[in-house]
Design a protein around this motif. Structure first.
Motif, short mmCIF file in Angstrom:
data_model
loop_
_atom_site.label_atom_id
_atom_site.label_comp_id
_atom_site.label_asym_id
_atom_site.label_seq_id
_atom_site.Cartn_x
_atom_site.Cartn_y
_atom_site.Cartn_z
N SER A 1 -49.25 80.31 61.75
CA SER A 1 -48.02 80.64 62.46
C SER A 1 -47.52 79.42 63.25
O SER A 1 -48.30 78.73 63.88
CB SER A 1 -48.32 81.81 63.41
OG SER A 1 -47.14 82.17 64.07
N THR B 1 -41.18 78.78 57.85
CA THR B 1 -39.93 79.54 57.82
C THR B 1 -38.73 78.62 58.04
O THR B 1 -37.70 78.76 57.37
CB THR B 1 -39.95 80.65 58.89
OG1 THR B 1 -41.01 81.54 58.56
CG2 THR B 1 -38.65 81.40 58.95
N THR B 2 -38.89 77.66 58.93
CA THR B 2 -37.78 76.73 59.21
C THR B 2 -37.44 75.95 57.93
O THR B 2 -36.27 75.78 57.60
CB THR B 2 -38.17 75.77 60.36
OG1 THR B 2 -38.54 76.58 61.48
CG2 THR B 2 -37.02 74.87 60.74
P1 ATP Z 1 -44.36 82.09 61.52
O1 ATP Z 1 -45.18 82.51 60.35
O2 ATP Z 1 -44.94 82.52 62.82
O3 ATP Z 1 -42.89 82.36 61.39
P2 ATP Z 1 -43.76 79.42 60.71
O4 ATP Z 1 -44.77 78.46 60.18
O5 ATP Z 1 -42.84 80.04 59.74
O6 ATP Z 1 -44.49 80.50 61.58
P3 ATP Z 1 -41.41 78.53 62.07
O7 ATP Z 1 -40.84 79.89 62.24
O8 ATP Z 1 -40.79 77.63 61.06
O9 ATP Z 1 -42.97 78.60 61.82
O10 ATP Z 1 -41.38 77.82 63.49
C1 ATP Z 1 -41.85 76.49 63.68
C2 ATP Z 1 -41.71 76.15 65.15
O11 ATP Z 1 -40.35 76.03 65.48
C3 ATP Z 1 -42.29 77.22 66.06
O12 ATP Z 1 -42.95 76.60 67.14
C4 ATP Z 1 -41.07 77.96 66.55
O13 ATP Z 1 -41.27 78.47 67.85
C5 ATP Z 1 -40.00 76.87 66.57
N1 ATP Z 1 -38.68 77.43 66.31
C6 ATP Z 1 -38.28 78.09 65.22
N2 ATP Z 1 -36.96 78.43 65.32
C7 ATP Z 1 -36.55 77.99 66.52
C8 ATP Z 1 -35.30 78.02 67.22
N3 ATP Z 1 -34.23 78.60 66.68
N4 ATP Z 1 -35.26 77.45 68.44
C9 ATP Z 1 -36.34 76.84 68.99
N5 ATP Z 1 -37.54 76.76 68.38
C10 ATP Z 1 -37.65 77.32 67.16
#
Ligand code: ATP
Length: 373
Positions: free
Chosen positions: A38, A43-44
């Protein structure tokens, strides 16, 4: 169908870097999994490919065409979320046909494509049911149906099975992979579940702190991990690491751990020294009375035909997957031998594998004949 390429893509949220500069090509028609814990940026990355998030820098190419500035609706990519986001007041037919009706597709064509999609997903008998009466698995199928019916160039899926119970997830994994093989559309799938990733992917990218640490076919990542992080993330139980200090270099055929000479395939690394770690997967460990690397049994987990036995050694705890019919006692002293084809060597300081060290060699069977140094 489409090839997706991200080039030097980076995403910052204020001063926080969610995705470091990343470059990746996702081949046309492949099932590509982004794997990591996580918050690592999966996701980003997916949202940038979809057009739901604009990269701070870098380019996104779809079939060689730069779509970085193109809005999501114009990218011809379908996104499937963990949360089904279905319209509760519509039946299954209405939900699946919705994107086509929005595009103004003629009624007869909508009907034909909805029926075809329902057949593919084996939910034909559910078409007239309100979605509120469906099980979680069937709702997820409807959500998939709404993506499939558009016949997009690519599918992006963000933990689509996350809300299902374990047994159902396994079933849906098989169905999803099967569906992908029939449709042949490029699929990018995000998950934190390594078993899901290993069972479905053509290629996996393992992410950590916004960086793609390694990408490749599942077996390459499993057998030749680029780092201790990747080695640890894949496999259950994960790879064992035996810590030792010393120097190794080109031509060496053994490493010395706690005074025991452990044979390894010939090293081709220039020279590495300092804290090092020998990595070995539990299935590549066996008990051998003649092996000088010794330890004491501290626990055993029964798994059916095999058991996972934990042995405390001077280099750290080692888990061995061995047949259940080998009786073990807590405190029993055992010698450990390793199948040399399953070994990796890491710089324990940086965590990276010594790249040319133990890779690219033919399987050699168990390295049981270890001599004491
Ligand atoms: P998860 O499985 O929990 O979604 P992930 O690997 O998909 O995890 P992301 O959702 O891409 O991770 O998030 C990566 C980082 O960017 C995290 O620390 C998240 O808090 C931060 N983040 C994501 N979107 C935003 C936003 N719109 N504004 C600020 N920080 C963000």
């Amino acid at each position: 169908m489409a090839e997706i390429r991200i080039e030097n893509v980076r995403k910052e949220f204020g001063s926080f870097v969610a995705v470091q500069s990343s470059t990746l090509t996702i081949e046309d028609g492949s099932f590509f999994v982004m794997l990591g814990p996580s918050g690592c940026g999966k996701t980003t990355t997916l949202r940038m490919i979809a057009g739901l998030e604009l990269p701070t820098s870098g380019r996104i190419l779809l079939d060689g065409e730069d779509v970085t500035m193109r809005r999501a609706a114009a990218r011809d990519i379908a996104f499937v979320f963990q949360m089904y986001a279905l319209y509760p007041h519509m039946d299954v037919r209405g939900n699946i046909g919705f994107p086509l009706r929005c595009q103004g597709v003629p009624r007869a064509e909508v009907k034909r494509r909805v029926a075809e999609t329902a057949r593919l997903l084996r939910i034909g008998p559910l078409l007239d049911r309100p979605v509120s009466t469906l099980s979680g698995g069937d709702r997820q199928r409807v959500a998939l149906g709404r993506a499939i019916v558009r016949e997009p160039k690519a599918f992006l899926m963000d933990e689509p099975l996350g809300a299902l119970d374990t047994e159902f997830r396994h079933l849906m994994c098989t169905e999803l992979r099967d569906l992908h093989d029939r449709l042949g559309a490029t699929t990018v799938y995000v998950t934190h579940d390594q078993l899901e990733a290993m069972s479905m992917a053509d290629r996996i990218a393992v992410m950590r702190h916004g960086v793609i640490e390694q990408s490749g076919p599942p077996q390459d990542l499993y057998d030749r991990p680029a780092s201790m992080y990747v080695a640890d993330f894949l496999g259950s139980p994960p790879m064992n690491f035996l810590a030792f200090r010393g120097a190794v270099g080109r031509g060496d055929r053994q490493v010395v751990i706690d005074g025991a000479e452990v044979p390894v395939p010939e090293l081709r690394e220039d020279r590495a020294e300092g804290p090092l770690a020998l990595g070995v997967r539990p299935e590549h460990v066996r008990f051998d009375d003649a092996a000088p690397l010794r330890g004491a049994v501290v626990g055993a987990e029964y798994m059916g035909t095999t058991q996972i036995v934990t042995v405390a050694t001077a280099g750290g705890a080692v888990k061995a997957r061995i047949p259940s019919n080998r009786l073990v006692r807590d405190g029993e002293r055992v010698g450990l031998a390793f199948r040399s084809a399953g070994l990796s060597l890491f710089d324990a300081g940086s965590g990276w594998a010594l790249r040319s060290a133990l890779h690219d060699f033919a399987p050699q069977g168990f390295a049981g004949g270890v001599r004491h140094g």
